[in-house]
Scaffold this active site. Structure first.
Site, PDB file in Angstrom:
ATOM      1  CG  HIS A 208      -1.124  -3.832   6.254  1.00  0.00           C
ATOM      2  ND1 HIS A 208      -0.044  -3.035   5.937  1.00  0.00           N
ATOM      3  CD2 HIS A 208      -0.851  -5.053   5.730  1.00  0.00           C
ATOM      4  CE1 HIS A 208       0.834  -3.758   5.251  1.00  0.00           C
ATOM      5  NE2 HIS A 208       0.370  -4.995   5.122  1.00  0.00           N
ATOM      6  CD  GLU A 209      -2.049  -8.222   7.202  1.00  0.00           C
ATOM      7  OE1 GLU A 209      -2.195  -8.872   6.146  1.00  0.00           O
ATOM      8  OE2 GLU A 209      -0.944  -7.763   7.536  1.00  0.00           O
TER       9      GLU A 209
ATOM     10  CG  HIS B  70      -2.531  -7.475   2.035  1.00  0.00           C
ATOM     11  ND1 HIS B  70      -1.772  -7.159   0.936  1.00  0.00           N
ATOM     12  CD2 HIS B  70      -1.781  -7.118   3.116  1.00  0.00           C
ATOM     13  CE1 HIS B  70      -0.619  -6.636   1.325  1.00  0.00           C
ATOM     14  NE2 HIS B  70      -0.605  -6.596   2.644  1.00  0.00           N
TER      15      HIS B  70
END
Length: 186
Positions: free
Chosen positions: A89-90, A93
């Site tokens: 997820h990170e 980003h």
């Protein structure tokens, strides 16, 4: 959607790691996710990795600081989910931000969802479902007409300095009741 691109770590192995080895496993997972991202964006800078995030957030891509931040309390309590979900997820980003037009992209917009699905082979979930009780202690108790509310020290200080808080359900002003016993379950 395809199968997850990163291998599924053994939950029993993860549970048996001490704190230092667990953090090393987290850094290795970030490195594996970074290598996968470099396949589509070779100029992607390597992110720093810190385990200093507090509160309810599991992770954060911090562009000004140049890396990824993770919550050590939530990581220790949810190691497998962290490696499978939070790290990709990170890292998604991080990748989107460094693509052309990335800084203008919405945080969980089309570009991020596409990276989650196509690169990592994961459903693009925007929030985690971890119990944040220990990571975000809120020992100050307030009461309204329908329930009890837990405030952090910061919010309690704001209330003491004159800020009024109302319940979103019954609209009554919250009244301070004292500190919660930190040994009782939250």
């Amino acid at each position: 959607m395809t199968a997850p691109a990163l291998p599924d770590p053994d939950p029993h192995w993860l549970a048996g790691l001490d704190a230092e080895a667990g953090r090393a496993a987290l850094r290795e997972r970030v490195e594996a996710a970074y290598a996968l991202c470099r396949e589509v964006h070779p100029a992607l800078p390597r992110p720093g990795v810190w385990l200093d995030l507090r509160g309810r957030s599991a992770g954060q891509a911090h562009f000004g600081r140049g890396g990824l931040r993770f919550n050590p309390v939530l990581f220790d309590e949810n190691r497998h989910a962290f490696l499978v979900e939070v790290v990709p997820h990170e890292m998604a980003h991080w990748l989107v931000h460094h693509l052309e037009g990335g800084p203008q992209a919405k945080p969980h917009g089309h570009e991020w969802r596409t990276v989650m699905r196509r690169l990592f082979g994961l459903a693009p979930r925007t929030t985690h479902r971890f119990d944040t009780g220990r990571a975000s202690p809120a020992p100050h108790r307030y009461r309204c007409g329908c329930r009890e509310h837990a405030f952090t020290a910061r919010r309690h200080d704001l209330a003491r300095s004159g800020r009024a808080y109302r319940c979103r359900h019954c609209a009554e002003t919250l009244v301070y009741m004292g500190l919660r016993d930190l040994y009782e379950p939250s």
